[in-house]
Write an enzyme that holds these catalytic residues in place. Structure first.
Site, PDB file in Angstrom:
ATOM      1  N   ARG A  52       0.836  -1.235  -0.016  1.00  0.00           N
ATOM      2  CA  ARG A  52      -0.077  -0.026  -0.048  1.00  0.00           C
ATOM      3  C   ARG A  52       0.861   1.093  -0.080  1.00  0.00           C
ATOM      4  O   ARG A  52       0.574   2.196  -0.622  1.00  0.00           O
ATOM      5  CB  ARG A  52      -1.079   0.005   1.201  1.00  0.00           C
ATOM      6  CG  ARG A  52      -1.744   1.251   1.154  1.00  0.00           C
ATOM      7  CD  ARG A  52      -2.754   1.402   2.333  1.00  0.00           C
ATOM      8  NE  ARG A  52      -2.824   0.447   3.283  1.00  0.00           N
ATOM      9  CZ  ARG A  52      -2.265   0.723   4.544  1.00  0.00           C
ATOM     10  NH1 ARG A  52      -1.121   1.575   4.729  1.00  0.00           N
ATOM     11  NH2 ARG A  52      -2.252  -0.364   5.253  1.00  0.00           N
ATOM     12  N   TYR A 104     -17.885  17.248 -14.016  1.00  0.00           N
ATOM     13  CA  TYR A 104     -18.251  15.967 -14.080  1.00  0.00           C
ATOM     14  C   TYR A 104     -19.295  15.958 -13.023  1.00  0.00           C
ATOM     15  O   TYR A 104     -19.068  16.082 -11.841  1.00  0.00           O
ATOM     16  CB  TYR A 104     -16.908  15.200 -13.827  1.00  0.00           C
ATOM     17  CG  TYR A 104     -17.185  13.744 -13.990  1.00  0.00           C
ATOM     18  CD1 TYR A 104     -17.570  12.983 -14.966  1.00  0.00           C
ATOM     19  CD2 TYR A 104     -17.067  13.003 -12.563  1.00  0.00           C
ATOM     20  CE1 TYR A 104     -17.644  11.506 -14.963  1.00  0.00           C
ATOM     21  CE2 TYR A 104     -17.407  11.557 -12.458  1.00  0.00           C
ATOM     22  CZ  TYR A 104     -17.606  10.930 -13.776  1.00  0.00           C
ATOM     23  OH  TYR A 104     -17.844   9.689 -13.603  1.00  0.00           O
ATOM     24  N   ASP A 176      -9.026  19.793 -13.030  1.00  0.00           N
ATOM     25  CA  ASP A 176      -9.238  18.329 -13.658  1.00  0.00           C
ATOM     26  C   ASP A 176      -8.727  18.451 -14.939  1.00  0.00           C
ATOM     27  O   ASP A 176      -9.488  19.087 -15.745  1.00  0.00           O
ATOM     28  CB  ASP A 176     -10.376  18.292 -13.196  1.00  0.00           C
ATOM     29  CG  ASP A 176     -11.048  16.671 -13.756  1.00  0.00           C
ATOM     30  OD1 ASP A 176     -10.416  16.068 -14.616  1.00  0.00           O
ATOM     31  OD2 ASP A 176     -11.876  16.079 -13.375  1.00  0.00           O
ATOM     32  N   LYS A 201      -9.693   7.384 -18.404  1.00  0.00           N
ATOM     33  CA  LYS A 201      -9.877   8.034 -19.970  1.00  0.00           C
ATOM     34  C   LYS A 201      -8.689   8.186 -20.715  1.00  0.00           C
ATOM     35  O   LYS A 201      -8.253   6.928 -21.057  1.00  0.00           O
ATOM     36  CB  LYS A 201     -10.506   9.359 -19.531  1.00  0.00           C
ATOM     37  CG  LYS A 201     -11.601   9.411 -18.554  1.00  0.00           C
ATOM     38  CD  LYS A 201     -12.950   8.830 -18.798  1.00  0.00           C
ATOM     39  CE  LYS A 201     -13.807   8.331 -17.529  1.00  0.00           C
ATOM     40  NZ  LYS A 201     -14.297   9.816 -16.842  1.00  0.00           N
TER      41      LYS A 201
HETATM   42  C1  LIG Z   1     -14.614  10.003 -15.418  1.00  0.00           C
HETATM   43  C2  LIG Z   1     -14.291  11.411 -15.062  1.00  0.00           C
HETATM   44  C3  LIG Z   1     -13.925  11.279 -13.547  1.00  0.00           C
HETATM   45  C4  LIG Z   1     -14.100  10.280 -12.601  1.00  0.00           C
HETATM   46  O1  LIG Z   1     -13.145   9.507 -12.859  1.00  0.00           O
HETATM   47  P1  LIG Z   1     -13.495   7.776 -12.566  1.00  0.00           P
HETATM   48  O2  LIG Z   1     -12.052   7.347 -13.005  1.00  0.00           O
HETATM   49  O3  LIG Z   1     -14.562   7.257 -13.203  1.00  0.00           O
HETATM   50  O4  LIG Z   1     -13.704   7.634 -11.007  1.00  0.00           O
HETATM   51  C5  LIG Z   1     -13.508  12.793 -13.106  1.00  0.00           C
HETATM   52  N1  LIG Z   1     -13.438  13.919 -14.095  1.00  0.00           N
HETATM   53  C6  LIG Z   1     -13.799  13.816 -15.156  1.00  0.00           C
HETATM   54  C7  LIG Z   1     -13.511  14.937 -16.147  1.00  0.00           C
HETATM   55  C8  LIG Z   1     -14.136  12.391 -15.740  1.00  0.00           C
HETATM   56  O5  LIG Z   1     -14.661  12.408 -17.102  1.00  0.00           O
END
Ligand SMILES: *Cc1c(COP(=O)(O)O)cnc(C)c1O
Length: 384
Positions: A52, A104, A176, A201
């Protein structure tokens, strides 16, 4: 990687943190699929005690992505939301956060349904307007949280301007960067203290894993994040880190093709009679195109289009052959999403409609297939 050369993005993606392994010379970072490490004697270990806290595969991925985002350190998590959750744990009850109104959906849910109960407060503002951020700042504002471009409306935050506002109030500026990726936008260079991603993504890029990452350029924040990562434990498995190392090697190539496809599709459908509005920062008709050119080196692979009604959206999606109806984005395969019924269900209806997330809005994640095939698929599907 120690280098006398001033290496660039694509080289860093392939080499930083990924020197050949010392025992055999394996050119690929090995998958350390272990939970613990043998210790030499009581009080003496190799630097690796428990996975961890320390895992060499994870460390390689963290070192690599930190370099790509121009940070000093990165911390990996089991999902994008786990990464966001770790960032929110930098705050304490009574703190206030200024954030974008069209983030999001899961981010909004995390803030409203979890962190509000723990005594944080949030103001949601139109971050396309830096003045709105300035107006929302309070004496207890400790963080400004932005997503740029936003999901799904492709709105931008002027990152330099908002970084200044945050810093004048001694607040952290978090971005983000999931949609742009460090290939097209490096928020730390523009003033952000913390950058985070849903690595699910584009960084993962093949729709085969869930992961998250947080990068910072600040020693103090880095130490806190390291503590939070270990103390709360939402680390990814070693195999996902290994897949991410493999994926990131082609990030530059993939992003070029994602963008080429998105721009070509956007240009082909911009004036189509069934496309009532199109949201893509690479089009000169996008209201923030100039800002996009200033702070991004490319516009990414996501386009949202307004088709006017639920029925039209339904018909368009049914007509598509190559684009697959699915949540998520950023993979090599093209996906289509209907935000109202899929990703943005947790945002209240009035709030959604105010933002333009209507029943007729669909979001295209343009993959890296042949450009002409994707254009044909979309044009054919619009013919209803
Ligand atoms: C998908 C997404 C998230 C969340 O991420 P996960 O890997 O699904 O937990 C956060 N911000 C954006 C812009 C996203 O597209």
């Amino acid at each position: 990687m120690k280098s006398k050369l001033n290496i660039h993005f694509a080289t860093k993606a392939i080499h930083v943190g990924q020197e050949p392994e010392q025992i055999t010379g394996a050119v690929t970072v090995p998958l350390f699929q272990t939970s613990t490490y043998a210790q030499i004697e009581i009080g003496k270990h190799t630097g690796f005690e428990y996975a961890r806290t320390q895992n060499p595969t994870r460390f390689a991925w963290e070192e690599n992505i930190a370099a790509l985002e121009n940070g000093i350190a990165a911390y990996a998590f089991g999902s994008g939301l786990a990464a966001e959750d770790a960032v929110m744990k930098l705050l304490s009850a009574g703190d206030h956060v200024v954030c974008a109104e069209d983030m999001y959906g899961g981010t909004y849910r995390l803030f409203e349904k979890i962190y509000r109960r723990f005594g944080l407060t949030f103001s949601y503002v139109d971050m396309t307007n830096s003045g709105e951020v300035q107006k929302a700042m309070q004496s207890n504002t400790k963080m400004v949280y932005s997503e740029s471009p936003t999901n799904p409306m492709m709105r931008l935050t002027d990152l330099t301007a908002v970084a200044d506002i945050a810093h004048n109030h001694h607040a952290l500026f978090v971005v983000d960067n999931t949609f742009a990726t460090p290939y097209f936008q490096q928020p730390i260079t523009l003033g952000a203290d913390i950058v985070l991603h849903s690595a699910t993504k584009y960084l993962g890029g093949h729709s085969d894993l869930i992961s998250g990452i947080v990068i910072t350029n600040n020693e103090d924040i880095s130490a806190q994040l390291k503590f939070i990562q270990n103390a709360t434990g939402a680390v990814p498995g070693a195999f996902d880190c290994w897949l991410l190392l493999r994926s990131v090697k082609t990030l530059a190539l993939r992003m070029q093709q994602h963008e080429r496809n998105a721009l070509s599709i956007a240009n082909s459908i911009e004036n189509h009679k069934n496309v009532l509005a199109i949201h893509y920062p690479g089009l000169s008709s996008h209201s923030q195109h100039e800002l996009a050119k200033r702070q991004m080196s490319g516009f990414g692979g996501i386009i949202s289009i307004e088709l006017g009604s639920y029925q039209n959206a339904q018909q368009f999606v049914k007509n598509l052959e190559i684009f697959t109806l699915a949540e998520s984005l950023g993979g090599v395969e093209s996906l289509i999403c209907h935000p109202v019924s899929m990703t943005h269900g947790s945002i209240p209806k009035e709030q959604r409609e105010k933002l333009g997330i209507t029943d007729g809005l669909v979001r295209l994640s343009c993959g890296i297939e042949d450009t002409e095939d994707l254009i044909n698929d979309v044009l054919n599907a619009l013919d209803y």
